[in-house]
Motif scaffolding. Structure first.
Motif, PDB file in Angstrom:
ATOM      1  N   LEU A   8       0.817  -1.209   0.000  1.00 48.46           N
ATOM      2  CA  LEU A   8       0.000   0.000   0.000  1.00 48.46           C
ATOM      3  C   LEU A   8       0.854   1.265   0.000  1.00 48.46           C
ATOM      4  O   LEU A   8       0.537   2.225  -0.695  1.00 48.46           O
ATOM      5  CB  LEU A   8      -0.962  -0.009   1.185  1.00 48.46           C
ATOM      6  CG  LEU A   8      -1.983  -1.155   1.182  1.00 48.46           C
ATOM      7  CD1 LEU A   8      -2.867  -1.079   2.415  1.00 48.46           C
ATOM      8  CD2 LEU A   8      -2.837  -1.128  -0.085  1.00 48.46           C
ATOM      9  N   TYR A   9       1.977   1.275   0.766  1.00 51.42           N
ATOM     10  CA  TYR A   9       2.753   2.512   0.728  1.00 51.42           C
ATOM     11  C   TYR A   9       3.552   2.658  -0.568  1.00 51.42           C
ATOM     12  O   TYR A   9       3.833   3.775  -1.000  1.00 51.42           O
ATOM     13  CB  TYR A   9       3.585   2.747   1.992  1.00 51.42           C
ATOM     14  CG  TYR A   9       4.710   1.812   2.369  1.00 51.42           C
ATOM     15  CD1 TYR A   9       5.813   1.611   1.549  1.00 51.42           C
ATOM     16  CD2 TYR A   9       4.694   1.185   3.618  1.00 51.42           C
ATOM     17  CE1 TYR A   9       6.865   0.786   1.947  1.00 51.42           C
ATOM     18  CE2 TYR A   9       5.750   0.349   4.029  1.00 51.42           C
ATOM     19  CZ  TYR A   9       6.827   0.157   3.181  1.00 51.42           C
ATOM     20  OH  TYR A   9       7.866  -0.639   3.575  1.00 51.42           O
ATOM     21  N   TYR A  10       3.871   1.549  -1.223  1.00 51.83           N
ATOM     22  CA  TYR A  10       4.458   1.655  -2.566  1.00 51.83           C
ATOM     23  C   TYR A  10       3.449   2.258  -3.529  1.00 51.83           C
ATOM     24  O   TYR A  10       3.780   3.121  -4.337  1.00 51.83           O
ATOM     25  CB  TYR A  10       4.905   0.279  -3.074  1.00 51.83           C
ATOM     26  CG  TYR A  10       6.377  -0.006  -2.875  1.00 51.83           C
ATOM     27  CD1 TYR A  10       7.320   0.311  -3.850  1.00 51.83           C
ATOM     28  CD2 TYR A  10       6.836  -0.596  -1.704  1.00 51.83           C
ATOM     29  CE1 TYR A  10       8.667   0.058  -3.668  1.00 51.83           C
ATOM     30  CE2 TYR A  10       8.186  -0.869  -1.500  1.00 51.83           C
ATOM     31  CZ  TYR A  10       9.091  -0.535  -2.491  1.00 51.83           C
ATOM     32  OH  TYR A  10      10.430  -0.786  -2.296  1.00 51.83           O
ATOM     33  N   ARG A  11       2.206   1.808  -3.457  1.00 56.04           N
ATOM     34  CA  ARG A  11       1.165   2.370  -4.326  1.00 56.04           C
ATOM     35  C   ARG A  11       0.958   3.844  -4.036  1.00 56.04           C
ATOM     36  O   ARG A  11       0.772   4.651  -4.952  1.00 56.04           O
ATOM     37  CB  ARG A  11      -0.142   1.596  -4.146  1.00 56.04           C
ATOM     38  CG  ARG A  11      -0.097   0.238  -4.807  1.00 56.04           C
ATOM     39  CD  ARG A  11      -1.489  -0.318  -5.071  1.00 56.04           C
ATOM     40  NE  ARG A  11      -1.356  -1.477  -5.942  1.00 56.04           N
ATOM     41  CZ  ARG A  11      -2.138  -1.716  -6.984  1.00 56.04           C
ATOM     42  NH1 ARG A  11      -3.100  -0.864  -7.296  1.00 56.04           N
ATOM     43  NH2 ARG A  11      -1.968  -2.784  -7.731  1.00 56.04           N
ATOM     44  N   ALA A  12       0.987   4.187  -2.753  1.00 58.59           N
ATOM     45  CA  ALA A  12       0.836   5.594  -2.386  1.00 58.59           C
ATOM     46  C   ALA A  12       1.994   6.412  -2.942  1.00 58.59           C
ATOM     47  O   ALA A  12       1.808   7.504  -3.490  1.00 58.59           O
ATOM     48  CB  ALA A  12       0.764   5.735  -0.866  1.00 58.59           C
ATOM     49  N   TYR A  13       3.197   5.878  -2.816  1.00 58.60           N
ATOM     50  CA  TYR A  13       4.398   6.582  -3.268  1.00 58.60           C
ATOM     51  C   TYR A  13       4.318   6.899  -4.767  1.00 58.60           C
ATOM     52  O   TYR A  13       4.631   8.012  -5.201  1.00 58.60           O
ATOM     53  CB  TYR A  13       5.636   5.740  -2.976  1.00 58.60           C
ATOM     54  CG  TYR A  13       6.922   6.327  -3.506  1.00 58.60           C
ATOM     55  CD1 TYR A  13       7.572   7.354  -2.824  1.00 58.60           C
ATOM     56  CD2 TYR A  13       7.485   5.864  -4.690  1.00 58.60           C
ATOM     57  CE1 TYR A  13       8.743   7.909  -3.317  1.00 58.60           C
ATOM     58  CE2 TYR A  13       8.661   6.402  -5.188  1.00 58.60           C
ATOM     59  CZ  TYR A  13       9.284   7.425  -4.500  1.00 58.60           C
ATOM     60  OH  TYR A  13      10.445   7.968  -4.998  1.00 58.60           O
ATOM     61  N   PHE A  14       3.899   5.916  -5.551  1.00 64.98           N
ATOM     62  CA  PHE A  14       3.852   6.115  -6.994  1.00 64.98           C
ATOM     63  C   PHE A  14       2.565   6.803  -7.443  1.00 64.98           C
ATOM     64  O   PHE A  14       2.493   7.297  -8.567  1.00 64.98           O
ATOM     65  CB  PHE A  14       4.027   4.782  -7.727  1.00 64.98           C
ATOM     66  CG  PHE A  14       5.436   4.249  -7.649  1.00 64.98           C
ATOM     67  CD1 PHE A  14       6.468   4.875  -8.333  1.00 64.98           C
ATOM     68  CD2 PHE A  14       5.738   3.151  -6.863  1.00 64.98           C
ATOM     69  CE1 PHE A  14       7.776   4.402  -8.255  1.00 64.98           C
ATOM     70  CE2 PHE A  14       7.034   2.661  -6.778  1.00 64.98           C
ATOM     71  CZ  PHE A  14       8.061   3.292  -7.475  1.00 64.98           C
ATOM     72  N   PRO A  27      10.060  14.792   0.730  1.00 63.04           N
ATOM     73  CA  PRO A  27       8.834  14.167   0.224  1.00 63.04           C
ATOM     74  C   PRO A  27       8.121  13.365   1.321  1.00 63.04           C
ATOM     75  O   PRO A  27       8.770  12.638   2.086  1.00 63.04           O
ATOM     76  CB  PRO A  27       9.344  13.225  -0.879  1.00 63.04           C
ATOM     77  CG  PRO A  27      10.657  13.777  -1.280  1.00 63.04           C
ATOM     78  CD  PRO A  27      11.250  14.369  -0.030  1.00 63.04           C
ATOM     79  N   VAL A  28       6.813  13.526   1.399  1.00 59.18           N
ATOM     80  CA  VAL A  28       5.996  12.736   2.338  1.00 59.18           C
ATOM     81  C   VAL A  28       4.786  12.154   1.607  1.00 59.18           C
ATOM     82  O   VAL A  28       3.769  11.857   2.208  1.00 59.18           O
ATOM     83  CB  VAL A  28       5.535  13.579   3.562  1.00 59.18           C
ATOM     84  CG1 VAL A  28       6.698  13.885   4.481  1.00 59.18           C
ATOM     85  CG2 VAL A  28       4.840  14.859   3.124  1.00 59.18           C
ATOM     86  N   ASN A  29       4.948  11.962   0.298  1.00 56.31           N
ATOM     87  CA  ASN A  29       3.816  11.468  -0.497  1.00 56.31           C
ATOM     88  C   ASN A  29       3.384  10.063  -0.090  1.00 56.31           C
ATOM     89  O   ASN A  29       2.188   9.754  -0.056  1.00 56.31           O
ATOM     90  CB  ASN A  29       4.133  11.528  -1.989  1.00 56.31           C
ATOM     91  CG  ASN A  29       5.448  10.871  -2.374  1.00 56.31           C
ATOM     92  OD1 ASN A  29       6.403  10.835  -1.591  1.00 56.31           O
ATOM     93  ND2 ASN A  29       5.532  10.366  -3.591  1.00 56.31           N
ATOM     94  N   ALA A  30       4.349   9.191   0.265  1.00 57.89           N
ATOM     95  CA  ALA A  30       3.977   7.828   0.682  1.00 57.89           C
ATOM     96  C   ALA A  30       3.280   7.856   2.039  1.00 57.89           C
ATOM     97  O   ALA A  30       2.308   7.127   2.265  1.00 57.89           O
ATOM     98  CB  ALA A  30       5.215   6.933   0.743  1.00 57.89           C
ATOM     99  N   VAL A  31       3.774   8.697   2.942  1.00 61.27           N
ATOM    100  CA  VAL A  31       3.177   8.796   4.279  1.00 61.27           C
ATOM    101  C   VAL A  31       1.740   9.285   4.167  1.00 61.27           C
ATOM    102  O   VAL A  31       0.802   8.656   4.688  1.00 61.27           O
ATOM    103  CB  VAL A  31       3.980   9.745   5.187  1.00 61.27           C
ATOM    104  CG1 VAL A  31       3.384   9.763   6.598  1.00 61.27           C
ATOM    105  CG2 VAL A  31       5.444   9.362   5.238  1.00 61.27           C
ATOM    106  N   ARG A  32       1.569  10.395   3.479  1.00 64.08           N
ATOM    107  CA  ARG A  32       0.231  10.975   3.389  1.00 64.08           C
ATOM    108  C   ARG A  32      -0.702  10.104   2.552  1.00 64.08           C
ATOM    109  O   ARG A  32      -1.895   9.975   2.858  1.00 64.08           O
ATOM    110  CB  ARG A  32       0.312  12.397   2.855  1.00 64.08           C
ATOM    111  CG  ARG A  32       1.005  13.341   3.836  1.00 64.08           C
ATOM    112  CD  ARG A  32       0.806  14.800   3.507  1.00 64.08           C
ATOM    113  NE  ARG A  32      -0.605  15.176   3.510  1.00 64.08           N
ATOM    114  CZ  ARG A  32      -1.053  16.428   3.628  1.00 64.08           C
ATOM    115  NH1 ARG A  32      -0.180  17.415   3.806  1.00 64.08           N
ATOM    116  NH2 ARG A  32      -2.330  16.695   3.597  1.00 64.08           N
ATOM    117  N   GLY A  33      -0.152   9.507   1.509  1.00 59.52           N
ATOM    118  CA  GLY A  33      -0.976   8.622   0.685  1.00 59.52           C
ATOM    119  C   GLY A  33      -1.470   7.423   1.460  1.00 59.52           C
ATOM    120  O   GLY A  33      -2.636   7.025   1.344  1.00 59.52           O
TER     121      GLY A  33
END
Length: 305
Positions: A8-14, A27-33
């Motif tokens: 799930l955090y890989y999907r959020a990251y991308f 970058p906090v895109n994976a965290v927030r995603g």
């Protein structure tokens, strides 16, 4: 509800732009995603229990011993990292993983990884012990093998973000792959999976694998048919299955998730308030988690509170 956290955090990251950054510019895109994923899952599905399952070992040695090519292409190219057996992870994702674990811990969401095992194995073992319905949330089709309508186990597979989830049950698997959840691991072993370094049986793709399973029941049945001159197999299929004997002898153990590992004693109850509000406040300020974290808190708060 069991989360395949890394998936799930890989999907959020991308899926979330890396322009989403902390006040310091990281970058906090994976965290927030991931937080947005969790908020949506809790709001839409209202689980009473939630466990974030982690990869304590993304490439367990016992699987590599059986099939040396297992996940070889994902091993980090940096010599020191490769020597340590580290997975190749995007440079801007690695620093976000400790933030993710700290936020989950401060929220009080149970987080479980078991040394020597992947998150898939943790999920498989929790599922095997469950006495009620289970939703597994993952972007990894390998976990379709856990689907079991009789035990009310299904996989929520993100198709686009987490707003669109494929609710995967036996009926859907039969429709899409012509196999049930109980047959999926045999199909995967026959078909192979380049993304996991599993060669499969040459010339046997998804459709052929499903037809063989329908005809002979399971992998042992297919192998028995290959050496039975009266079985209805083409000479080419027969030869390929026999030649793949050494691979098929070990592939099922690699492909199937463990269902009997020792799990730590955790409370999987979905929290209704943060376990450590002060730590959470500090993390929110340091990393600029803002509306994503607030959505999780809103989803966790019981209605009318």
């Amino acid at each position: 509800m069991l989360l395949d956290s890394a998936s799930l955090y890989y999907r959020a990251y991308f899926g979330v732009p890396d322009s989403i950054r902390s006040p310091q510019g990281e970058p906090v895109n994976a965290v927030r995603g991931l937080l947005d994923f969790i908020a949506r899952l809790v709001a839409d599905h209202a689980p009473d229990q939630l466990v974030a399952c982690m990869d304590a070992d993304w490439r367990p040695q016992w699987r590599v011993d059986l099939i040396p090519s297992y996940k070889t292409h994902r091993v980090a190219e940096d010599p020191a990292a490769a020597e340590a057996g580290e997975e190749e992870t995007p440079d801007t994702l690695s620093p976000q993983i400790p933030v993710i674990t700290a936020v989950l811990d401060a929220l009080g969401i149970a987080r479980v990884g078991v040394p020597g095992y992947e998150a898939d194995d943790v999920i498989g073992s929790f599922t095997a012990r469950a006495t009620g319905p289970v939703d597994v949330v993952t972007g990894d089709r390998d976990l379709f093998q856990l689907v079991d309508d009789a035990r009310r186990v299904r996989v929520l597979y993100p198709i686009k973000g987490v707003g669109t989830l494929q609710l995967t049950d036996d009926a859907l698997l039969v429709e899409k792959y012509a196999v049930t959840g109980a047959q999926y691991a045999d199909m995967a072993a026959l078909r192979g999976d380049p993304s996991d370094g599993l060669p499969g049986v040459p010339g046997v793709g998804e459709k052929t694998a499903a037809k063989l399973i329908a005809q002979f029941g399971d992998l042992p049945g297919i192998q028995a048919a290959a050496v039975d001159p009266t079985a209805k197999l083409t000479p080419t299929q027969r030869k390929r299955i026999i030649d793949a004997g050494p691979y098929l002898a070990v592939a099922p153990k690699v492909v199937r998730v463990a269902t009997d590992i020792a799990l730590p004693d955790v409370d999987p109850t979905l929290p209704t308030e943060p376990l450590d509000p002060m730590a959470l406040e500090e993390l929110a300020a340091r990393w600029g988690l803002g509306s994503s974290l607030q959505r999780v808190l809103d989803a966790l708060t019981p209605a009318g509170t």
